[in-house]
Design a protein around this motif. Sequence first.
Motif, PDB file in Angstrom:
ATOM      1  N   ARG A  53       0.867  -1.192   0.000  1.00 53.60           N
ATOM      2  CA  ARG A  53       0.000   0.000   0.000  1.00 53.60           C
ATOM      3  C   ARG A  53       0.897   1.232   0.000  1.00 53.60           C
ATOM      4  NH1 ARG A  53      -4.939   2.337   1.087  1.00 53.60           N
ATOM      5  NH2 ARG A  53      -4.954   4.091   2.560  1.00 53.60           N
ATOM      6  N   ASN A  54       0.845   1.995  -1.069  1.00 49.13           N
ATOM      7  CA  ASN A  54       1.644   3.220  -1.209  1.00 49.13           C
ATOM      8  C   ASN A  54       3.128   2.965  -0.960  1.00 49.13           C
ATOM      9  OD1 ASN A  54      -0.697   4.636  -1.795  1.00 49.13           O
ATOM     10  ND2 ASN A  54      -1.019   5.266   0.330  1.00 49.13           N
ATOM     11  N   GLU A  55       3.687   2.042  -1.736  1.00 47.48           N
ATOM     12  CA  GLU A  55       5.080   1.640  -1.564  1.00 47.48           C
ATOM     13  C   GLU A  55       5.935   1.974  -2.785  1.00 47.48           C
ATOM     14  OE1 GLU A  55       6.485   0.682   1.042  1.00 47.48           O
ATOM     15  OE2 GLU A  55       4.995  -0.221   2.383  1.00 47.48           O
ATOM     16  N   GLU A  56       5.647   3.085  -3.437  1.00 43.50           N
ATOM     17  CA  GLU A  56       6.395   3.427  -4.645  1.00 43.50           C
ATOM     18  C   GLU A  56       7.887   3.650  -4.371  1.00 43.50           C
ATOM     19  OE1 GLU A  56       4.709   6.978  -6.252  1.00 43.50           O
ATOM     20  OE2 GLU A  56       5.424   8.275  -4.618  1.00 43.50           O
ATOM     21  N   SER A  85      -3.602   1.499  -3.245  1.00 41.71           N
ATOM     22  CA  SER A  85      -2.543   2.511  -3.282  1.00 41.71           C
ATOM     23  C   SER A  85      -3.012   3.741  -4.054  1.00 41.71           C
ATOM     24  CB  SER A  85      -1.289   1.944  -3.950  1.00 41.71           C
ATOM     25  OG  SER A  85      -0.716   0.915  -3.173  1.00 41.71           O
ATOM     26  N   THR A  86      -2.570   4.900  -3.578  1.00 37.91           N
ATOM     27  CA  THR A  86      -2.897   6.157  -4.251  1.00 37.91           C
ATOM     28  C   THR A  86      -1.663   6.771  -4.910  1.00 37.91           C
ATOM     29  OG1 THR A  86      -2.574   7.356  -2.160  1.00 37.91           O
ATOM     30  CG2 THR A  86      -4.818   6.650  -2.698  1.00 37.91           C
ATOM     31  N   ASP A  87      -0.554   6.028  -4.904  1.00 37.55           N
ATOM     32  CA  ASP A  87       0.674   6.501  -5.540  1.00 37.55           C
ATOM     33  C   ASP A  87       0.954   5.632  -6.771  1.00 37.55           C
ATOM     34  OD1 ASP A  87       1.543   4.125  -4.484  1.00 37.55           O
ATOM     35  OD2 ASP A  87       3.106   4.982  -3.211  1.00 37.55           O
ATOM     36  N   THR A  89       2.522   2.781  -7.020  1.00 37.72           N
ATOM     37  CA  THR A  89       2.836   1.375  -6.738  1.00 37.72           C
ATOM     38  C   THR A  89       2.334   0.440  -7.832  1.00 37.72           C
ATOM     39  OG1 THR A  89       2.813   1.748  -4.346  1.00 37.72           O
ATOM     40  CG2 THR A  89       2.507  -0.508  -5.100  1.00 37.72           C
ATOM     41  N   LYS A 376      -0.795   2.637   7.566  1.00 40.87           N
ATOM     42  CA  LYS A 376      -0.919   2.867   6.124  1.00 40.87           C
ATOM     43  C   LYS A 376      -2.012   3.897   5.826  1.00 40.87           C
ATOM     44  CE  LYS A 376       2.143  -0.259   4.861  1.00 40.87           C
ATOM     45  NZ  LYS A 376       3.353   0.059   4.098  1.00 40.87           N
TER      46      LYS A 376
END
Length: 381
Positions: A53-56, A85-87, A89, A376
């Motif tokens: 989750r949001n791990e870019e 995820s909102t990035d 990822t 998260k």
Amino acid sequence: MIVLFYITLCLIFAYGILINYYARAWKTIPPVDAKALRDWKENIKITVIIPARNEEKHITRCLSSLQQQTYSKALLEIIVVNDHSTDATENLVLGFPASNVRLINLAEYVDGKPLNAYKKKAIEIAIGKSSGDLIVTTDADCIAPPDWIRCLAACQHNQKAVFIAAPVKIEAGPSLLSIFQSIDFMTLQGITGASVFKKFHSMCNGANLAYEKKIFYEVGGFKGIDYLASGDDMLLMHKIAIRYPDKVFFVKSQSAIISTQATETWKAFFHQRIRWASKADKYEDKRIFTVLLLVYLLNLFILSFLILGIWNKNALLLFLTLVLAKTSVEFSFVWNIALFFNQQKLMIYFPFLQPLHIVYTVIAGWLGKFGSYQWKGRNVK
């Protein structure tokens, strides 16, 4: 105050017996034979599951380390579960140049329904879609050494293991927060190895786990614990250990050490530890609850002398005496763990961080039971 001091000394004595037990157990865990590991011929289909989750910032490094495994790529499947995820990822995983990497979007399976245990749901769905006989879980911010999968697979084959706990270390940076987390975490890893080896109680970390898929289903997966946000590791381990107490192992090998990142802020660190503490009273294994209670009471009683020191200077002297006693009890054990993780240079900070450790243990333990936390970007009770 004197009565309280003697009670605390009794707790330190009991704690000393416990730490000595862990220390002796840690030393007797047989290390993995490096030559036997090299000579072992892989024959197990493995699925690595990575909830993300949001791990870019981390996912590409994690996947790259998995592509460098010495284990046959034909027998290795990697499933990344994108947890809303909102990035970037999702795009990074989709664009990753490896045919054995798959992406699953959790949003497609939960129908917008609110959950409290997103990570468990992610793992559960991935297992259902997996082709491997051995499930391995790690986190998106982790880096695996080249022989990691080979080491876990060899343990499963040679020991007929149905559940494997393996070591995790936090890479220490220059900040006080990073150093503190690294020391605290490697101590927990030593206790993990000792307790699993002695079958004293169930303990592990979801960043480095392996278990047979058929066993996951045999024990009902996360059923009965799926309402808890935490516990995809230790609570599942306990379910499996009840049925197969002699087939649960800890891999003591530097080839199996997963490296992860320290949390970036004190707030994030406390929320992480509160999340871990939140399942303390959910363990059916009362041995681990007893251990946690002893540790909590000891730290609470020691901290009480620091608070009493506001009004009585003698209490401050007693506080320092108790901190020194606790440090003396732990130092040798933690030093041996530091040698295994090649983090012995951190031990110079160990005595000076004891007061901070005592305060954080008391606060995190209390809020884990009576408070809420963020994980998260989600508020969890």
